[in-house]
Scaffold this active site. Structure first.
Site, PDB file in Angstrom:
ATOM      1  N   ARG A   1      51.100  48.866  40.079  1.00 48.08           N
ATOM      2  CA  ARG A   1      49.947  48.536  39.033  1.00 48.08           C
ATOM      3  C   ARG A   1      50.137  49.649  37.872  1.00 48.08           C
ATOM      4  O   ARG A   1      50.227  50.628  38.424  1.00 48.08           O
ATOM      5  CB  ARG A   1      48.860  47.933  39.410  1.00 48.08           C
TER       6      ARG A   1
ATOM      7  N   LEU B   1      24.679  37.560  29.573  1.00 42.59           N
ATOM      8  CA  LEU B   1      24.333  38.115  30.973  1.00 42.59           C
ATOM      9  C   LEU B   1      24.839  37.552  32.076  1.00 42.59           C
ATOM     10  O   LEU B   1      24.110  37.710  33.257  1.00 42.59           O
ATOM     11  CB  LEU B   1      23.027  38.891  30.600  1.00 42.59           C
TER      12      LEU B   1
ATOM     13  N   ALA C   1      34.200  37.924  26.442  1.00 43.23           N
ATOM     14  CA  ALA C   1      33.394  37.207  27.377  1.00 43.23           C
ATOM     15  C   ALA C   1      34.170  36.273  28.157  1.00 43.23           C
ATOM     16  O   ALA C   1      34.402  35.129  27.514  1.00 43.23           O
ATOM     17  CB  ALA C   1      32.281  36.478  26.609  1.00 43.23           C
TER      18      ALA C   1
ATOM     19  N   ARG D   1      47.489  40.153  49.917  1.00 45.09           N
ATOM     20  CA  ARG D   1      46.625  39.132  49.068  1.00 45.09           C
ATOM     21  C   ARG D   1      47.342  38.129  48.196  1.00 45.09           C
ATOM     22  O   ARG D   1      48.453  38.240  47.902  1.00 45.09           O
ATOM     23  CB  ARG D   1      45.720  39.936  48.356  1.00 45.09           C
TER      24      ARG D   1
ATOM     25  N   HIS E   1      37.810  45.014  42.924  1.00 45.37           N
ATOM     26  CA  HIS E   1      38.793  46.125  42.492  1.00 45.37           C
ATOM     27  C   HIS E   1      39.128  47.152  43.097  1.00 45.37           C
ATOM     28  O   HIS E   1      38.236  47.594  43.739  1.00 45.37           O
ATOM     29  CB  HIS E   1      38.654  46.314  40.904  1.00 45.37           C
TER      30      HIS E   1
ATOM     31  N   TYR F   1      43.384  31.415  36.056  1.00 43.08           N
ATOM     32  CA  TYR F   1      43.142  32.758  35.051  1.00 43.08           C
ATOM     33  C   TYR F   1      44.170  32.829  34.174  1.00 43.08           C
ATOM     34  O   TYR F   1      43.711  32.895  32.896  1.00 43.08           O
ATOM     35  CB  TYR F   1      42.878  33.769  36.009  1.00 43.08           C
TER      36      TYR F   1
ATOM     37  N   ILE G   1      44.441  48.085  52.778  1.00 39.57           N
ATOM     38  CA  ILE G   1      45.461  48.032  51.798  1.00 39.57           C
ATOM     39  C   ILE G   1      46.223  46.708  51.874  1.00 39.57           C
ATOM     40  O   ILE G   1      46.462  46.337  53.106  1.00 39.57           O
ATOM     41  CB  ILE G   1      46.357  49.252  51.930  1.00 39.57           C
ATOM     42  N   PHE G   2      46.151  45.926  50.777  1.00 41.62           N
ATOM     43  CA  PHE G   2      46.804  44.454  51.240  1.00 41.62           C
ATOM     44  C   PHE G   2      48.212  44.404  51.070  1.00 41.62           C
ATOM     45  O   PHE G   2      48.685  44.167  50.247  1.00 41.62           O
ATOM     46  CB  PHE G   2      46.013  43.676  50.042  1.00 41.62           C
TER      47      PHE G   2
ATOM     48  N   PHE H   1      46.717  45.490  31.104  1.00 41.73           N
ATOM     49  CA  PHE H   1      47.305  45.778  32.641  1.00 41.73           C
ATOM     50  C   PHE H   1      45.841  46.100  33.514  1.00 41.73           C
ATOM     51  O   PHE H   1      44.894  45.276  33.306  1.00 41.73           O
ATOM     52  CB  PHE H   1      48.477  46.923  32.577  1.00 41.73           C
TER      53      PHE H   1
HETATM   54  N1  UDP Z   1      44.081  46.218  46.540  1.00 41.45           N
HETATM   55  C1  UDP Z   1      44.017  46.511  47.748  1.00 41.45           C
HETATM   56  N2  UDP Z   1      42.891  46.351  48.552  1.00 41.45           N
HETATM   57  C2  UDP Z   1      41.679  45.999  48.052  1.00 41.45           C
HETATM   58  C3  UDP Z   1      41.524  45.846  46.745  1.00 41.45           C
HETATM   59  C4  UDP Z   1      42.912  45.798  45.861  1.00 41.45           C
HETATM   60  O1  UDP Z   1      45.203  46.757  48.453  1.00 41.45           O
HETATM   61  O2  UDP Z   1      40.484  46.031  48.573  1.00 41.45           O
HETATM   62  C5  UDP Z   1      45.277  46.094  45.687  1.00 41.45           C
HETATM   63  C6  UDP Z   1      45.642  44.583  45.270  1.00 41.45           C
HETATM   64  O3  UDP Z   1      46.604  43.833  46.175  1.00 41.45           O
HETATM   65  C7  UDP Z   1      46.409  45.172  44.093  1.00 41.45           C
HETATM   66  C8  UDP Z   1      46.033  46.382  43.579  1.00 41.45           C
HETATM   67  O4  UDP Z   1      44.972  46.923  44.824  1.00 41.45           O
HETATM   68  O5  UDP Z   1      47.683  45.279  44.293  1.00 41.45           O
HETATM   69  C9  UDP Z   1      45.011  46.257  42.457  1.00 41.45           C
HETATM   70  O6  UDP Z   1      44.096  45.173  42.537  1.00 41.45           O
HETATM   71  P1  UDP Z   1      42.535  44.908  41.732  1.00 41.45           P
HETATM   72  O7  UDP Z   1      41.856  43.623  42.311  1.00 41.45           O
HETATM   73  O8  UDP Z   1      42.118  46.139  41.496  1.00 41.45           O
HETATM   74  O9  UDP Z   1      43.322  44.539  40.184  1.00 41.45           O
HETATM   75  P2  UDP Z   1      44.337  43.135  40.061  1.00 41.45           P
HETATM   76  O10 UDP Z   1      45.692  43.856  40.108  1.00 41.45           O
HETATM   77  O11 UDP Z   1      44.268  42.178  40.999  1.00 41.45           O
HETATM   78  O12 UDP Z   1      44.069  43.067  38.473  1.00 41.45           O
END
Ligand code: UDP
Length: 326
Positions: free
Chosen positions: A220, A33, A73, A280, A188, A140, A206-207, A168
Site C-alpha cells: 500500500r 460525533l 463526514a 482478507r 487499520h 464503499y 498478517i492477512f 491512498f
Molecule cells: N492488514 C493486516 N493485518 C491487520 C490489518 C490490516 O495484514 O490486522 C493489512 C491489510 O490486509 C492491508 C493492509 O494491512 O493489506 C492495510 O490495511 P488497512 O486496513 O490499514 O487499510 P486499507 O488498505 O484496508 O485501507
C-alpha cells in the site's frame, strides 16, 4: 477563508482543522460525533448536528459566512460497507447530497471532498494514474464515486467549484501527539501493530503472504495525515467555479505489510510477534499512487517520504493516548 469542516471531529478532518487554523483560516466543525471525537476539536469550534437537518446546515453556512466546505463526514470501512451497504449509502451518499443541497440554498459553492483509491477497484496499472477507469469493487468505493459524479454534475449545472481528493492509506498523527487515530473497533494496520507494542494485543495477524508482491504481503501507499491536510489547503486555493480537481494523494511509494511491521519494531523497540492468517476479502495486491498530478495541479508533495517517520508520529500519539480519546 471561512471554512466549514464537516466531519472535523474524525481522524483526517481533525488534522485538517489544525492546519487550517495554523494557516489563518476561520474554521467551524460540523459533526454528529457518531464516529468522531469531541476532544479532537479545538474548544468552541464544534457545531453538533446532522447533515439531514437542512435548516441547521443552511443556518450554519449563512451565519458564519462560510466561503468553502471541506467534507470528511463519511464511513470508510470496506468490510462494513459490504455487510451493511444501507448504512454506507445513507451516510456517504444521501448525507453528502443533503450537504450539497444546503450549500446551494446558502449559495456556498466551494467544496473539497474526501474521495478514495477504492473508486478504482482492482486497477490494471500500478502506480495508478487518475485516468484509470473508476470501477469500484465494494459499496464503499461506489458511494464515493457517486458523490464524485454528483460534484462534477453540480459543477457543470450550478457552477460548483470542487476538488475530489483520492486518498491512498492515511497514516500517522499530528507530530505533537495530541490528536491521532482512534477507531472503535480498530481495523487499520499501523494502529493495530502499535497496540501490540503497547501490550494491548499479543500479536499481529498478517492477512496473507501469497500475494504477487515483493515479499508476498499486500503493498500500500501510506501517506501522512498532515500531508493529506496540506493538499486540502492547497486545493482550497485552487477551486474554480464550474470545474473540478480530481487528484490522487499518495507518496508514490509502495510499502508491504511486512515492511510496516518491521518499521514498527524499529520505532518501538518491541519484538511485535506476527502470524500469517488468511487473506482478507477484497484486498488487491498493490495500491500505489501515481502522484504526479497532485504535484502539477496543487504544487504539492509529501513531506513524510519514509514510513518510519510516519510510524514515529503514530507511536507518539498511541503512547500518550493508549486508550485513545477517553
Ligand atoms: N492488514 C493486516 N493485518 C491487520 C490489518 C490490516 O495484514 O490486522 C493489512 C491489510 O490486509 C492491508 C493492509 O494491512 O493489506 C492495510 O490495511 P488497512 O486496513 O490499514 O487499510 P486499507 O488498505 O484496508 O485501507
Amino acid at each position: 477563508m471561512n471554512v466549514l469542516v464537516v466531519g472535523g471531529a474524525g481522524y483526517i478532518g481533525s488534522h485538517a482543522v489544525r492546519l487550517l487554523i495554523a494557516a489563518g483560516h476561520h474554521v467551524w466543525v460540523y459533526d454528529n460525533l457518531s464516529r468522531g471525537h469531541r476532544q479532537a476539536v479545538p474548544a468552541g469550534l464544534l457545531i453538533k448536528g446532522e447533515l439531514s437537518d437542512r435548516s441547521k446546515v443552511v443556518q450554519t453556512l449563512r451565519e458564519n459566512q462560510i466561503d468553502a466546505v471541506m467534507h470528511f463526514a463519511a464511513f470508510a470501512l470496506v468490510n462494513e460497507s459490504v455487510t451493511d451497504p444501507a448504512l454506507y449509502y445513507r451516510n456517504n451518499v444521501i448525507a453528502a447530497l443533503d450537504l450539497l443541497e444546503a450549500m446551494r440554498e446558502a449559495d456556498v459553492k466551494k467544496i473539497v471532498f474526501s474521495s478514495t483509491t477504492a473508486t478504482y477497484g482492482q486497477p490494471d496499472v500500478v502506480p495508478i494514474p487518475e485516468e484509470t477507469p473508476q470501477c469500484p469493487i465494494n459499496p464503499y468505493g461506489f458511494t464515493k464515486l457517486v458523490v464524485e459524479q454528483a460534484l462534477a454534475d453540480y459543477a457543470a449545472a450550478y457552477g460548483f467549484a470542487y476538488a475530489a481528493l483520492r486518498y491512498f492509506n492515511a497514516a500517522g498523527a499530528h507530530p505533537d501527539g495530541t490528536i491521532g487515530e482512534d477507531h472503535d473497533p480498530e481495523s487499520h494496520l499501523i494502529p493495530i501493530v502499535l497496540q501490540v507494542a503497547l501490550g494491548q494485543r499479543d500479536k499481529i495477524t498478517i492477512f496473507g503472504n501469497d500475494y504477487n508482491t515483493k515479499d508476498g504481503t499486500c503493498v500500500r501507499d501510506y501517506i501522512h495525515i498532515d500531508d493529506l491536510g496540506d493538499a486540502h489547503l492547497r486545493a482550497l486555493e485552487k477551486l474554480t467555479p464550474g470545474t473540478g480537481i480530481c487528484v490522487n494523494l499518495g507518496t508514490g511509494q509502495g510499502t508491504s505489510v511486512r515492511e510496516i511491521v518491521e518499521a514498527c519494531r524499529e520505532v518501538t523497540g518491541h519484538p511485535i510477534p506476527e502470524i500469517i492468517g488468511p487473506r482478507r476479502a477484497g484486498d488487491p495486491d498493490e495500491l500505489i499512487a501515481d502522484a504526479r498530478r497532485a504535484k502539477e495541479v496543487l504544487g504539492w508533495s509529501p513531506r513524510y517520504t519514509d514510513v518510519q517517520s510516519i510510524v514515529e508520529t503514530a507511536w507518539r500519539w498511541h503512547q500518550s493516548h493508549p486508550d485513545g480519546y477517553t
